[in-house]
Scaffold this active site. Structure first.
Site, PDB file in Angstrom:
ATOM      1  N   HIS A 129       0.876  -1.179   0.000  1.00 18.45           N
ATOM      2  CA  HIS A 129       0.000   0.000   0.000  1.00 18.45           C
ATOM      3  C   HIS A 129       0.917   1.234   0.000  1.00 18.45           C
ATOM      4  O   HIS A 129       2.025   1.183   0.527  1.00 18.45           O
ATOM      5  CB  HIS A 129      -0.826  -0.070   1.286  1.00 18.45           C
ATOM      6  CG  HIS A 129      -1.902   0.952   1.418  1.00 18.45           C
ATOM      7  ND1 HIS A 129      -1.654   2.242   1.799  1.00 18.45           N
ATOM      8  CD2 HIS A 129      -3.255   0.870   1.256  1.00 18.45           C
ATOM      9  CE1 HIS A 129      -2.793   2.910   1.865  1.00 18.45           C
ATOM     10  NE2 HIS A 129      -3.785   2.106   1.537  1.00 18.45           N
ATOM     11  N   ASP A 207       3.183  -4.402   8.039  1.00 18.48           N
ATOM     12  CA  ASP A 207       1.941  -3.639   7.918  1.00 18.48           C
ATOM     13  C   ASP A 207       0.803  -4.641   8.124  1.00 18.48           C
ATOM     14  O   ASP A 207       0.503  -5.447   7.246  1.00 18.48           O
ATOM     15  CB  ASP A 207       1.904  -2.999   6.525  1.00 18.48           C
ATOM     16  CG  ASP A 207       0.552  -2.375   6.208  1.00 18.48           C
ATOM     17  OD1 ASP A 207      -0.406  -2.551   6.980  1.00 18.48           O
ATOM     18  OD2 ASP A 207       0.459  -1.709   5.156  1.00 18.48           O
ATOM     19  N   GLN A 210      -4.440  -5.246   6.909  1.00 19.08           N
ATOM     20  CA  GLN A 210      -5.467  -6.134   6.344  1.00 19.08           C
ATOM     21  C   GLN A 210      -5.511  -7.510   7.004  1.00 19.08           C
ATOM     22  O   GLN A 210      -6.327  -8.346   6.614  1.00 19.08           O
ATOM     23  CB  GLN A 210      -5.253  -6.307   4.826  1.00 19.08           C
ATOM     24  CG  GLN A 210      -5.463  -5.036   4.031  1.00 19.08           C
ATOM     25  CD  GLN A 210      -6.906  -4.519   4.085  1.00 19.08           C
ATOM     26  OE1 GLN A 210      -7.832  -5.249   4.465  1.00 19.08           O
ATOM     27  NE2 GLN A 210      -7.110  -3.273   3.723  1.00 19.08           N
ATOM     28  N   LYS A 233     -10.262  -0.913  10.589  1.00 16.18           N
ATOM     29  CA  LYS A 233     -10.356  -2.064   9.693  1.00 16.18           C
ATOM     30  C   LYS A 233     -10.683  -3.344  10.472  1.00 16.18           C
ATOM     31  O   LYS A 233     -10.686  -4.436   9.925  1.00 16.18           O
ATOM     32  CB  LYS A 233      -9.055  -2.245   8.906  1.00 16.18           C
ATOM     33  CG  LYS A 233      -8.828  -1.102   7.902  1.00 16.18           C
ATOM     34  CD  LYS A 233      -7.588  -1.365   7.089  1.00 16.18           C
ATOM     35  CE  LYS A 233      -7.110  -0.147   6.323  1.00 16.18           C
ATOM     36  NZ  LYS A 233      -8.000   0.253   5.232  1.00 16.18           N
ATOM     37  N   CYS A 370      -4.603   2.600  -3.699  1.00 10.50           N
ATOM     38  CA  CYS A 370      -3.378   3.060  -3.015  1.00 10.50           C
ATOM     39  C   CYS A 370      -2.237   2.077  -3.214  1.00 10.50           C
ATOM     40  O   CYS A 370      -1.447   1.823  -2.297  1.00 10.50           O
ATOM     41  CB  CYS A 370      -3.615   3.288  -1.523  1.00 10.50           C
ATOM     42  SG  CYS A 370      -4.858   4.511  -1.192  1.00 10.50           S
TER      43      CYS A 370
HETATM   44  C1  PLP Z   1      -2.374  -2.803   3.558  1.00  5.52           C
HETATM   45  C2  PLP Z   1      -2.708  -1.428   4.049  1.00  5.52           C
HETATM   46  N1  PLP Z   1      -1.782  -0.692   4.649  1.00  5.52           N
HETATM   47  C3  PLP Z   1      -2.029   0.528   5.124  1.00  5.52           C
HETATM   48  C4  PLP Z   1      -3.266   1.095   4.997  1.00  5.52           C
HETATM   49  C5  PLP Z   1      -3.512   2.463   5.558  1.00  5.52           C
HETATM   50  O1  PLP Z   1      -4.359   2.402   6.656  1.00  5.52           O
HETATM   51  P1  PLP Z   1      -4.867   3.743   7.360  1.00  5.52           P
HETATM   52  O2  PLP Z   1      -5.479   4.571   6.276  1.00  5.52           O
HETATM   53  O3  PLP Z   1      -5.876   3.268   8.346  1.00  5.52           O
HETATM   54  O4  PLP Z   1      -3.694   4.393   7.976  1.00  5.52           O
HETATM   55  C6  PLP Z   1      -4.282   0.383   4.353  1.00  5.52           C
HETATM   56  C7  PLP Z   1      -5.605   0.984   4.151  1.00  5.52           C
HETATM   57  O5  PLP Z   1      -6.351   0.617   3.268  1.00  5.52           O
HETATM   58  C8  PLP Z   1      -3.997  -0.914   3.878  1.00  5.52           C
HETATM   59  O6  PLP Z   1      -4.933  -1.648   3.267  1.00  5.52           O
END
Ligand code: PLP
Length: 412
Positions: A129, A207, A210, A233, A370
């Site tokens: 992401h 990270d 998900q 999430k 993203c």
């Molecule tokens: C894999 C992953 N990393 C990071 C993020 C960013 O999360 P946040 O917007 O809650 O900081 C997302 C959000 O869709 C994501 O799917």
């Protein structure tokens, strides 16, 4: 508000309808298939936040009055709940953040930047992401280091053999990798990545955005160095998340948000920092958010194991059924998918597919998600993503498939 439709129980006894009834927003005629963007929140989470504001609202730590003590107890109780949920050794290893993005930026700017120098290498994976790509990309640019990318296999999994081969001992300093891809739905073998990275002397940030809602989390078993995730999430509130770090490493990290609550002592020309984790939580914290996250963790824990199997079944079946439709390409591996499916419809823009689906009361994500570097590797600019939670139903999947067929007929 309309009443919710009857939902059939699963063969194993899991009852999506019972889960569904805890989510007031699902009384609207919406099939919420955008859970990877944000899940909905169940009543207990909404009530816990409401209760905090109605009965306990105060700043934490700085107040001597009883409401301050209650707010502090609620906030620290939530920290303990997060620590237990992710397998941390102690609550002090958990920093409250505004979400995954904030946690990754804190590590990249507060620690990694200090350790990376000219000629060093930082690895991300091809399926990251932007939140786990841009902070590292910018760090290496400023520091004269190189960004390396773990490539994909033809099955669109991470090519760990290529990663191991490319990892240069002494040069590799950091590896930043997603536990679960927000586009491909693939679960990455983060333990194997950590083992390889540590063998080369690099540290690893995972990270977890998900993964946390769908897979058991154990940072000790993963053997990562940092783990970031978002509350929204996993049925918690927006604007709250957590960063876990090995306690020794957190102690070496610079705080980014300077000001109230994060100091030990301030003189006119110097300041010293509060203990870990408070030094990373400058300013009035999101106490209601933390309370909501703590409640969400409790709620996730009440879900039967069958709920997670059910979500994985929905994702797998949907991937199979979409792939069988003419003109539809499903992205991601055939096996090992947790909770989401991304796809493209030949000759139809992803936004048009999403628009047709929205007209039928079905909410999906469409766009680059993203993950533009991944999109380029897949040779596409955008895709449609459906993502599941235990309150989704097979009837919603059936409606989705009808909608996708209708979109194709309309536009081709
Ligand atoms: C894999 C992953 N990393 C990071 C993020 C960013 O999360 P946040 O917007 O809650 O900081 C997302 C959000 O869709 C994501 O799917």
């Amino acid at each position: 508000m309309s009443r919710q439709p009857e939902v059939e129980k699963e063969q194993g006894g899991f009852d999506p309808g019972a889960v569904r009834r805890m989510f007031a927003i699902l009384n609207r005629e919406i099939a919420w298939l955008d859970n990877a963007a944000t899940t909905q929140r169940p009543e207990p989470v909404l009530q816990a936040m409401d209760r905090f504001y109605r009965q306990h609202n105060a700043n934490t730590r700085r107040s001597v009055h009883r409401l301050g003590a209650e707010a502090t107890a609620a906030y620290e109780g939530a920290r303990a709940a997060v620590a237990q949920f992710i397998g941390a050794a102690a609550p002090e290893e958990v920093v409250f953040t505004s979400g995954t993005t904030a946690g990754i930026n804190l590590v990249a700017a507060g620690l990694a930047r200090r350790e990376i120098g000219p000629g060093d290498e930082v690895w991300v994976s091809a399926m990251e992401h932007h939140s786990n790509w841009v902070p590292w990309q910018q760090a290496v640019q400023r520091l004269g280091a190189t960004l390396k990318v773990i490539p994909l296999t033809p099955e669109r999994r991470l090519d760990l053999a290529a990663f191991r081969k490319g990892l240069a001992a002494r040069k590799a300093k950091w590896v930043a990798v997603a536990w679960v891809s927000n586009v491909l739905g693939a679960v990455n073998d983060v333990r194997a990545i950590c083992d390889a990275a540590h063998g080369a002397g690099a540290q690893v940030l995972v990270d977890g955005a998900q993964g946390v809602a769908h897979l058991p989390v154990d940072v000790a078993a993963m053997d990562c160095d940092f783990f970031a995730f978002s509350g929204h999430k996993m049925y918690g509130p927006m604007g709250i998340g957590a960063l876990w770090g090995r306690s020794g490493l957190l102690g070496q990290m610079d705080p980014l948000m300077l000001g109230g609550e994060m100091i030990a002592r301030v003189d006119e020309r110097s300041a010293t920092w509060a203990e870990v984790p408070y030094r990373f939580e400058g300013g009035t914290p999101n106490v209601a958010g933390a309370v909501g996250l703590g409640e969400a963790i409790g709620w996730v824990r009440t879900l039967p194991a069958a709920a997670h199997g059910y979500v994985a079944d929905l994702a797998r079946e949907t991937a199979q059924q979409l792939a069988a439709l003419p003109g539809v390409t499903v992205w991601g591996p055939a096996e090992g998918r947790v909770s989401l499916v991304s796809f493209s419809v030949e000759g139809v823009h992803a936004h048009d597919v999403a628009q047709v689906l929205d007209g039928r009361g079905i909410a999906v994500r469409a766009g680059h998600m993203c993950a533009q570097p991944l999109m380029r590797r897949l040779g596409i600019e955008s895709a449609v993503r459906v993502s599941f939670a235990p309150y989704n139903t097979r009837d919603e999947v059936r409606r989705l498939l009808e909608g996708v067929r209708a979109a194709r007929e309309l536009f081709t």
